[in-house]
Design a protein around this motif. Structure first.
Motif, PDB file in Angstrom:
ATOM      1  N   GLY A  26      11.916 -87.044  10.346  1.00  0.00           N
ATOM      2  CA  GLY A  26      14.026 -86.767  10.382  1.00  0.00           C
ATOM      3  C   GLY A  26      13.965 -85.217  10.869  1.00  0.00           C
ATOM      4  O   GLY A  26      13.332 -84.494  11.854  1.00  0.00           O
ATOM      5  N   ARG A  27      15.055 -84.059  10.322  1.00  0.00           N
ATOM      6  CA  ARG A  27      14.927 -83.394  10.471  1.00  0.00           C
ATOM      7  C   ARG A  27      13.623 -81.849  10.915  1.00  0.00           C
ATOM      8  O   ARG A  27      14.283 -80.512   9.601  1.00  0.00           O
ATOM      9  N   THR A  28      12.804 -82.258  10.918  1.00  0.00           N
ATOM     10  CA  THR A  28      11.716 -81.472  10.424  1.00  0.00           C
ATOM     11  C   THR A  28      11.392 -79.472  11.158  1.00  0.00           C
ATOM     12  O   THR A  28      10.660 -79.435  10.522  1.00  0.00           O
ATOM     13  N   PHE A  29      12.351 -79.507  12.355  1.00  0.00           N
ATOM     14  CA  PHE A  29      12.213 -78.737  12.555  1.00  0.00           C
ATOM     15  C   PHE A  29      13.101 -77.807  11.371  1.00  0.00           C
ATOM     16  O   PHE A  29      12.382 -76.738  11.986  1.00  0.00           O
ATOM     17  N   ASN A  30      14.069 -78.090  10.847  1.00  0.00           N
ATOM     18  CA  ASN A  30      14.399 -77.050  10.261  1.00  0.00           C
ATOM     19  C   ASN A  30      13.564 -76.801   7.969  1.00  0.00           C
ATOM     20  O   ASN A  30      13.805 -76.105   7.135  1.00  0.00           O
TER      21      ASN A  30
END
Length: 120
Positions: A26-30
């Motif tokens: 998912g939004r792993t960059f966050n």
């Protein structure tokens, strides 16, 4: 949103070792931190270990210091928990946890849990 999937639990004898893995999607960059908690039967969920996703600094519960090691593989978005010298009191469901930045706040996410059983 961040999705977490744990693996690696099982049954081991006292003194043995296990390695847990937790893959994030998912939004792993966050992601800010990833860690592990555990919950034994009849007890509250408790902190085990955490790792800072960018800098790699770690923190451990006193009960596991010197026996457990948390590490990360950023390209794979995976965190590991190497558990050595396991004791019967380590028996619990182990949950992966992630804190991630969501706009101006922080969201917390949990995996489904993986059972660790240590026999005496």
């Amino acid at each position: 949103q961040v999705q977490l999937v744990e693996s690696g639990g099982g049954l081991v004898q006292s003194g043995g070792s296990l390695r847990l893995s937790c893959a994030a999607s998912g939004r792993t960059f966050n992601i800010l931190t990833m860690g592990w908690y555990r919950q034994a039967p009849g007890k509250e969920r408790e902190f085990v270990a955490v790792i800072n996703w960018s800098g790699g600094s770690t923190n451990y519960a006193d009960s596991v210091k010197g026996r457990f090691t948390i590490s990360r593989d950023n390209p794979k978005n995976t965190v590991y928990l190497q558990m050595n010298s396991l004791k019967p009191e380590d028996t619990a469901i182990y949950y992966c946890n992630s804190a991630a930045r969501i706009e101006s706040s922080v969201g917390f996410y949990w995996g489904q849990g993986t059972q660790v059983t240590v026999s005496s």
